[in-house]
Design an enzyme around this catalytic site. Structure first.
Site, PDB file in Angstrom:
ATOM      1  N   ASP A 199       0.803  -1.543  -0.126  1.00  0.00           N
ATOM      2  CA  ASP A 199       0.466   0.093   0.006  1.00  0.00           C
ATOM      3  C   ASP A 199       0.995   1.848   0.266  1.00  0.00           C
ATOM      4  OD1 ASP A 199      -2.501   1.240   0.182  1.00  0.00           O
ATOM      5  OD2 ASP A 199      -3.491   0.616   1.493  1.00  0.00           O
ATOM      6  N   GLY A 266      -3.532   4.575  -8.639  1.00  0.00           N
ATOM      7  CA  GLY A 266      -3.735   5.157  -9.812  1.00  0.00           C
ATOM      8  C   GLY A 266      -3.202   6.047 -10.113  1.00  0.00           C
ATOM      9  N   ASP A 286      -9.948   4.258  -3.653  1.00  0.00           N
ATOM     10  CA  ASP A 286     -10.498   2.782  -2.654  1.00  0.00           C
ATOM     11  C   ASP A 286     -12.096   2.167  -3.079  1.00  0.00           C
ATOM     12  OD1 ASP A 286      -8.275   2.443  -1.504  1.00  0.00           O
ATOM     13  OD2 ASP A 286      -9.436   1.858   0.646  1.00  0.00           O
TER      14      ASP A 286
END
Ligand code: GLA
Length: 644
Positions: A199, A266, A286
Site C-alpha cells: 500500500d 492510480g 478504494d
C-alpha cells in the site's frame, strides 16, 4: 476507508519529474531515446500472474478486525463451496495483522491476540508459518500486506475500531521502508507467503503538516504522493521504492513464484509504469459498496486496455459483492459489478465473510462461465465497442479465433435498449453469430446483423459469441490488446482523465467544490479510439478499428514469429489539435526498419503501410513527429492488423 480528498496534501513540495510522461524503464536503468526501437519485447517477466489473480482478501469484509478464525473460516468456505477449484486460490491478509516491529532487530511481529496460531516457541516469538502452511495444505495460496512507507493506511486514517500497531514511534513503523530485504525475506522465505500487496499511505498520510505527526505520534515522511494533482507526485522516487520491493522479491524468490500487487490508487501516473514493476497495480482509489463509486473504479480501467496483459493487470480494486449496493438484496447490481470486473481482466478478489454467504452470492462468484472469460488465456482486456454515459458495450477477444465475450451495460437510471451489432464484434454481418447467455447458461438463437436487449437500470447482459471474423485471415491489433506494450505514450505533460466517473465523496459530501478529475491517463493510446475519445478518422475517412495514439509514441506488438503481414492505414487524425506539424510512421521488426510512410501533414490522406513480418518476434510502431509541435498531435493506425 479513504478518499482522494483525504489523501491530498496540497502543501507538499511540488516536484514534476519530466520522464514520467512515458512508460519509463525499470528503476535501475537510465532513460533512453523513447522512440528508438528496442528490438525485443521490453516487458520484464517477473512474478507469477499469467492470468488475473483470483482469491479472497480480508479488507472489504473485516477491515482491521480480521482474525485467524475469520480468515481460516473463509478459506475453508472457498474450498467447500468449490471456489478454489474455479481458480480462487489466494487468501490474502490485509491491514491489521501486525502487532509492531520488534526492536532492536526490526523483526515484524504478528498480533497474536487475533492470530493465536502465530505464537511459536521462544519468548515473544511470532510466525505466520503455521497459518501459511495450513493454507497451502488446503491447496490455497497466502498473501500478506505492507506499506511502501514507514506507516500504514490504518494508522494514517484510523477508524474508530481500528486495531493499530502498538509501542513506541519506531515500534509502530510497520511499513517496509528501510526494511525491504528484511521484511521480504521474512514474509516470502521464512513465512512462505506467495503474494504481497504493498500500500502507499506511508507516502502521503504522514507529512509534517499532519496533526498526528505534529503531535509526535509518527515520524514525518514527505508527501511523495499528491493524489488530486497529476503533476505533483514524486513519480521517480515512488517508482524507485516499488522497484526495490520488486527486486527484493526476485532475489528472495528466484523461481519467480510470487505476485506483487502495487497499491498507490492510480496516482503518480502508475498507469504508465505499473506494468514494469508490478503484477497488478491499482488504477483508482478504494472501491466502496456504492453504485456510483463502482462506476468510478470501473472507469479507471475501461480505457486502459493497452496496459494490461498476461503477467501484468490493471486493478480496479477488490470486489465489493455482498455489501451495500451489491448485497444479496441487489443481485442485479452485484452481477453487473462481477461481469464488469470479469471482462476487464480485473483480479477477482472476494471481500466477504464467506462463513455466512447466501447461495445467491455464491452463485455470482461461482459463475463458472463468467470466471472463464476473466481467466481466458489470451489475457485480452475488454475494449469499449460502444460508449456513452448511459449504455456501454464491452467486447473481449478470447483465445479461440472467432470467439468473444460481451457485456452490454446500463449505467443509468432509465431502462435502455442496447443493440449489439456484428460491427461491434468485428464479425461478418451476413454469417450467423452464435450467442450464449453466461448468467442463465443458455444458448440464445443465432443472429445476423444485430441483436437487441432491454436493460433495466444498472442491469447488464453478459454473452459469449461466436462468428466469422471480418478479417478472414487476421486480427486487428485492437482485438488483441494483450499483445501490445506501450513503450512510449508520447504524452508531454500529464493530464487528468476527464472520462472517469466522479461520485460525491462519502466523507465530505457536497462540501467544497466537488471531486475533480485526478487520475492521469488522458492522451494514452487506445484501441478503436483516439487518445481523447474521438473516433479514428484520417482526412475524412473513419476507421472503426485501429489504434489511436499521440505522436512520439512507440508501441510494441508481440508477434512471436506467428504472423506474415502487417498492414495499417496511417495518418494524422482529423481530431488532432496540432495541424501544422508532420509525422512519419515507421514499422520495425526486431529492431530493423521494415517500412515507413512519408512525412505526413494534416492534409494528407491515409497512407497504406504494408510489410512482411514473417519470423518477426517484436514489431514496433513508431509515430515520429518532425519538428516541434505546440499542441498534442493525434495519429491513427487505421485498421492496423496482423495476418497469419
Ligand atoms: C488502503 C487500500 C485498501 C486497504 C486499506 C487498508 O485504503 O487502498 O485496499 O488495503 O488501505 O488500510
Amino acid at each position: 476507508m479513504t478518499s482522494i480528498q483525504k489523501r491530498t496534501c496540497v502543501a507538499c513540495s511540488m516536484i514534476l519529474i519530466g520522464a514520467m510522461s512515458r512508460s519509463a524503464p525499470a528503476a535501475s536503468e537510465a532513460p533512453s531515446d523513447p522512440l528508438a526501437p528496442a528490438g525485443a519485447w521490453s516487458e520484464k517477466v517477473f512474478g507469477h500472474a499469467p492470468l488475473p489473480p483470483m482469491g479472497w482478501n480480508s479488507w472489504n469484509a473485516f477491515h482491521t478486525q480480521i482474525d485467524e478464525a475469520k480468515l481460516m473460516g473463509s478459506a475453508r468456505a472457498i474450498v467447500d463451496f468449490g471456489l478454489r477449484d474455479l481458480g480462487y486460490r489466494y487468501v490474502n491478509i490485509d491491514d491489521g495483522w501486525w502487532q509492531n516491529r520488534r526492536l532492536p532487530d526490526g523483526r515484524m511481529m504478528v498480533r497474536t491476540g487475533t492470530f493465536p496460531g502465530a505464537k511459536i516457541a521462544g519468548p515473544g516469538e511470532t510466525s505466520f508459518r503455521p497459518l501459511v502452511d495450513a493454507l497451502h495444505g488446503m491447496g490455497l495460496k497466502a498473501g500478506i500486506y505492507t506499506d511502501i512507507g514507514r506507516n500504514a493506511c490504518s494508522q494514517g486514517y484510523p477508524e474508530p475500531d481500528s486495531l493499530l500497531p502498538t509501542g513506541s514511534v519506531a515500534e509502530r513503523e510497520v511499513g517496509i521502508f528501510d526494511h525491504v530485504d528484511q521484511d521480504i525475506t521474512l514474509y516470502f522465505k521464512e513465512w512462505g507467503f506467495d503474494y504481497i500487496k504493498v500500500d502507499g499511505c506511508g507516502l502521503n498520510a504522514f507529512s509534517e503538516d499532519k496533526p498526528a505527526v505534529k503531535e509526535g505520534r509518527f515520524r514525518a515522511f514527505p508527501a511523495y504522493v499528491v493524489s488530486d494533482a497529476v503533476n505533483q507526485s514524486r513519480v521517480a522516487d515512488i517508482r524507485n521504492l516499488f522497484g526495490e520491493v520488486r527486486d527484493a522479491m526476485m532475489r528472495v524468490r528466484p523461481e519467480n513464484d510470487f505476485v506483487f500487487s502495487i497499491c498507490n490508487w492510480g496516482t503518480a501516473n502508475v498507469r504508465a509504469w505499473g506494468r514494469d514493476l508490478g503484477n497488478l497495480w491499482r488504477t483508482s482509489d478504494d472501491i466502496e459498496p456504492r453504485w456510483s463509486r463502482m462506476l468510478y473504479n470501473f472507469d479507471s480501467v475501461a480505457t486502459r486496455e493497452l496496459y494490461s496483459g498476461p503477467g501484468h493487470w490493471n486493478d480496479p480494486d477488490m470486489l465489493f459483492i455482498g455489501h451495500g449496493d451489491f448485497d444479496a438484496g441487489h443481485l442485479r447490481e452485484a452481477r453487473t459489478h462481477f461481469a464488469l470486473w470479469a471482462i476487464e481482466d480485473a483480479p477477482l478478489m472476494i471481500g466477504y465473510d464467506l462463513r455466512h454467504a447466501p447461495k445467491a452470492l455464491l452463485d455470482i462468484w461461482g459463475a463458472a462461465e463468467i470466471v472463464a472469460v476473466n481467466q481466458d488465456p489470451a489475457g485480452n482486456q475488454g475494449v469499449l465497442a460502444f460508449t456513452s454515459d448511459d449504455v456501454q458495450i464491452i467486447v473481449k477477444q478470447l483465445a479461440n479465433r472467432g470467439e468473444k465475450a460481451v457485456v452490454l451495460f446500463n449505467r443509468g437510471t432509465e431502462p435502455a435498449t442496447a443493440t449489439l451489432t456484428a460491427g461491434h464484434l468485428k464479425f461478418s454481418p451476413s454469417e450467423p453469430i452464435r450467442v450464449r447467455d453466461l448468467w442463465s447458461r443458455r444458448d440464445l438463437p443465432p443472429f445476423t446483423q444485430e441483436l437487441s436487449f432491454k436493460l433495466a437500470p444498472r442491469e447488464s447482459v453478459m454473452l459469449r459469441v461466436r462468428g466469422r471474423s471480418e478479417l478472414p485471415e487476421g486480427w486487428y491489433l485492437s482485438e488483441m490488446p494483450a499483445r501490445l506494450y506501450v513503450a512510449a505514450d508520447g504524452i508531454r505533460a500529464l493530464e487528468a482523465d476527464p472520462q472517469i466517473h466522479r461520485p460525491v465523496p462519502q466523507d465530505s459530501g457536497t462540501r467544497g467544490g466537488g471531486p475533480r478529475p485526478a487520475l492521469a491517463g488522458w492522451g494514452g493510446p487506445r484501441a478503436d479510439s483516439t487518445p481523447y475519445n474521438n473516433e479514428l478518422r484520417i482526412h475524412g475517412a473513419a476507421y472503426v478499428s485501429g489504434i489511436g495514439a499521440l505522436a512520439n509514441s512507440r508501441l510494441q506488438v508481440k508477434a512471436d514469429g506467428g504472423f506474415k503481414r502487417f498492414s495499417a492505414r496511417v495518418g494524422l487524425d482529423d481530431s488532432s489539435r496540432e495541424r501544422a506539424t508532420k509525422v512519419r510512421f515507421e514499422v520495425y521488426g526486431d529492431g530493423r526498419l521494415l517500412v515507413q510512410s512519408p512525412e505526413m501533414g494534416a492534409d494528407a490522406a491515409a497512407f497504406p503501410l504494408v510489410t512482411d513480418v514473417a519470423g518477426v518476434k517484436t514489431i514496433e510502431l513508431v509515430a515520429r513527429e518532425i519538428g516541434v509541435a505546440h499542441a498534442p498531435t493525434v495519429v491513427t493506425w487505421g485498421e492496423a492488423a496482423l495476418e497469419r
